[in-house]
Design a protein around this motif. Structure first.
Motif, PDB file in Angstrom:
ATOM      1  N   PRO A  55       0.336  -0.720  -0.432  1.00  0.00           N
ATOM      2  CA  PRO A  55       0.021   0.099  -0.124  1.00  0.00           C
ATOM      3  C   PRO A  55       0.774   1.411  -0.287  1.00  0.00           C
ATOM      4  O   PRO A  55       0.100   2.310  -0.476  1.00  0.00           O
ATOM      5  N   LEU A  56       2.471   1.022   0.145  1.00  0.00           N
ATOM      6  CA  LEU A  56       2.721   2.871   0.935  1.00  0.00           C
ATOM      7  C   LEU A  56       3.740   2.546   0.249  1.00  0.00           C
ATOM      8  O   LEU A  56       4.974   3.409   0.073  1.00  0.00           O
ATOM      9  N   PHE A  57       4.004   1.075  -1.563  1.00  0.00           N
ATOM     10  CA  PHE A  57       5.390   1.274  -2.157  1.00  0.00           C
ATOM     11  C   PHE A  57       5.153   3.294  -2.828  1.00  0.00           C
ATOM     12  O   PHE A  57       6.090   3.482  -3.074  1.00  0.00           O
ATOM     13  N   LEU A 272       2.357   3.735  13.907  1.00  0.00           N
ATOM     14  CA  LEU A 272       2.396   3.545  12.226  1.00  0.00           C
ATOM     15  C   LEU A 272       3.557   2.633  11.904  1.00  0.00           C
ATOM     16  O   LEU A 272       4.101   3.005  10.547  1.00  0.00           O
ATOM     17  N   LEU A 273       3.674   1.378  12.694  1.00  0.00           N
ATOM     18  CA  LEU A 273       3.604   0.265  12.453  1.00  0.00           C
ATOM     19  C   LEU A 273       3.537  -1.198  12.264  1.00  0.00           C
ATOM     20  O   LEU A 273       4.016  -1.927  11.496  1.00  0.00           O
ATOM     21  N   TRP A 274       2.823  -0.939  13.298  1.00  0.00           N
ATOM     22  CA  TRP A 274       1.845  -2.277  13.384  1.00  0.00           C
ATOM     23  C   TRP A 274       1.782  -2.892  11.968  1.00  0.00           C
ATOM     24  O   TRP A 274       1.554  -4.702  11.954  1.00  0.00           O
ATOM     25  N   GLY A 275       1.737  -1.972  10.390  1.00  0.00           N
ATOM     26  CA  GLY A 275       1.319  -3.218  10.111  1.00  0.00           C
ATOM     27  C   GLY A 275       1.975  -3.310   9.132  1.00  0.00           C
ATOM     28  O   GLY A 275       1.674  -4.000   7.657  1.00  0.00           O
ATOM     29  N   ASN A 307      -6.081   0.182   9.644  1.00  0.00           N
ATOM     30  CA  ASN A 307      -6.441  -0.307   7.718  1.00  0.00           C
ATOM     31  C   ASN A 307      -5.221   0.941   7.108  1.00  0.00           C
ATOM     32  O   ASN A 307      -5.653   1.746   8.436  1.00  0.00           O
ATOM     33  N   TRP A 308      -4.297   0.359   6.387  1.00  0.00           N
ATOM     34  CA  TRP A 308      -3.771   1.953   5.920  1.00  0.00           C
ATOM     35  C   TRP A 308      -4.854   2.758   5.622  1.00  0.00           C
ATOM     36  O   TRP A 308      -4.330   3.660   4.715  1.00  0.00           O
ATOM     37  N   GLY A 309      -6.042   2.432   4.539  1.00  0.00           N
ATOM     38  CA  GLY A 309      -6.953   3.856   4.282  1.00  0.00           C
ATOM     39  C   GLY A 309      -7.678   4.180   4.929  1.00  0.00           C
ATOM     40  O   GLY A 309      -8.289   5.349   4.711  1.00  0.00           O
TER      41      GLY A 309
END
Length: 320
Positions: A55-57, A272-275, A307-309
């Motif tokens: 997701p964060l690419f 902002l680590l767990w994912g 989730n990232w969203g």
């Protein structure tokens, strides 16, 4: 190169989520999504990366552009962005920003690939305001603070910043880092010990690491850039310990040591680590915390999105 609809959708979602506070980066992400959708030259260069579907690419790609500019390898882009304030909202300016950014990536494929290998490390000191709120909720007079994913250790210096809340101030009155806080004053507390771990820790005294951390800051965030510089300078003088280690293994070793006398509470903090962790890593950390809770006063503070969203939220757990 065929790109999944989910990857393109993630890029567009990241663009939409960034538009309010980082419009330049948001536009670059949207144009990167277009490039990926049509098999363009930039995605042909970077789309084969093994983590391209994460997701964060896209944030890594935008940070790569920023790194090229800051390192002096994209002087035309740097000159263009000097006029950023006047250019925000201008479509011709935005198109030229994309053209220069794409060209910078294509002109420096080795440096671009190296940037894509780096984990996302958006490490502004202002995030420590969430940790400060958590410590205030816990109300422990003495704290041993342990951070997972600590990067350069800026959150571990929460008590060495000067905080300005609604009707209160807290922290070191002489600190060069002066930040806004919200909510109630945290009260009297002393951090008696602090340490962190990270798979890719950054040395605040190393110019190369400083450049990497700056690359993750959008170019229009001037205040955050100055705050980051002040916090990194303070961290370099403070010599806070951040070990290169796996989170679960490191935490187990740290929690095997006693925290001190009975009024010291150990607080394990992550944001902002767990994912980024695998389900097995998450389970291992949960197990380590549960086992340690039988031996010491222990709490966990996490600032994570579901989730990232979604936006991250603070969750404080007190183990009894």
């Amino acid at each position: 190169m065929t790109t999944s609809e989910e990857t393109i959708s993630d890029l567009r979602a990241m663009s939409a989520g960034s538009a309010g506070y980082a419009p330049v980066s948001a536009d670059l992400l949207a144009r990167l999504a277009d490039d990926a959708e049509h098999g363009g030259p930039v995605w042909s260069l970077i789309g084969g990366h093994p983590q391209a579907a994460e997701p964060l690419f896209g944030i890594r790609a935008v940070a790569g552009v920023r790194w090229l500019m800051l390192s002096g390898l994209a002087p035309e882009l740097a000159e263009h962005l000097r006029h950023l304030t006047a250019g925000i909202g201008d479509r011709e300016y935005a198109t030229r920003t994309w053209q220069l950014s794409a060209q910078a990536l294509l002109d420096h494929p080795d440096q671009t690939r190296a940037a894509l290998d780096r984990p996302v490390q958006q490490h502004q000191p202002g995030r420590a305001s969430v940790l400060l709120a958590a410590l205030g909720m816990l109300g422990a007079p003495k704290v041993r603070l342990l951070e997972l994913g600590a990067c350069a250790g800026l959150n571990l210096l929460v008590d060495r910043y000067r905080w300005f809340g609604p009707g209160w101030e807290w922290g070191d009155p002489d600190s060069p880092v002066r930040l806004v806080a919200h909510g109630k004053a945290p009260g009297d507390l002393t951090i008696v010990e602090r340490a962190g771990c990270d798979l890719a820790p950054r040395d605040p005294a190393d110019p190369a690491d400083v450049l990497i951390l700056h690359s993750f800051l959008p170019p229009e965030r001037d205040i955050e850039r100055m705050e980051l510089d002040d916090a990194l300078a303070l961290a370099a003088r403070s010599e806070v310990r951040v070990d290169k280690a796996d989170a679960a293994d490191w935490l187990a070793a740290e929690l095997a040591r006693p925290a001190g006398d009975g009024d010291v509470r150990t607080v394990v903090w992550h944001s902002l680590l767990w994912g980024y962790l695998t389900p097995r890593q998450q389970t291992d950390i949960e197990r380590v915390l549960s086992e340690a809770a039988a031996r010491m006063p222990l709490a966990r503070a996490g600032f994570e999105p579901h989730n990232w969203g979604l936006a991250p939220r603070l969750q404080v757990t007190v183990y009894s």
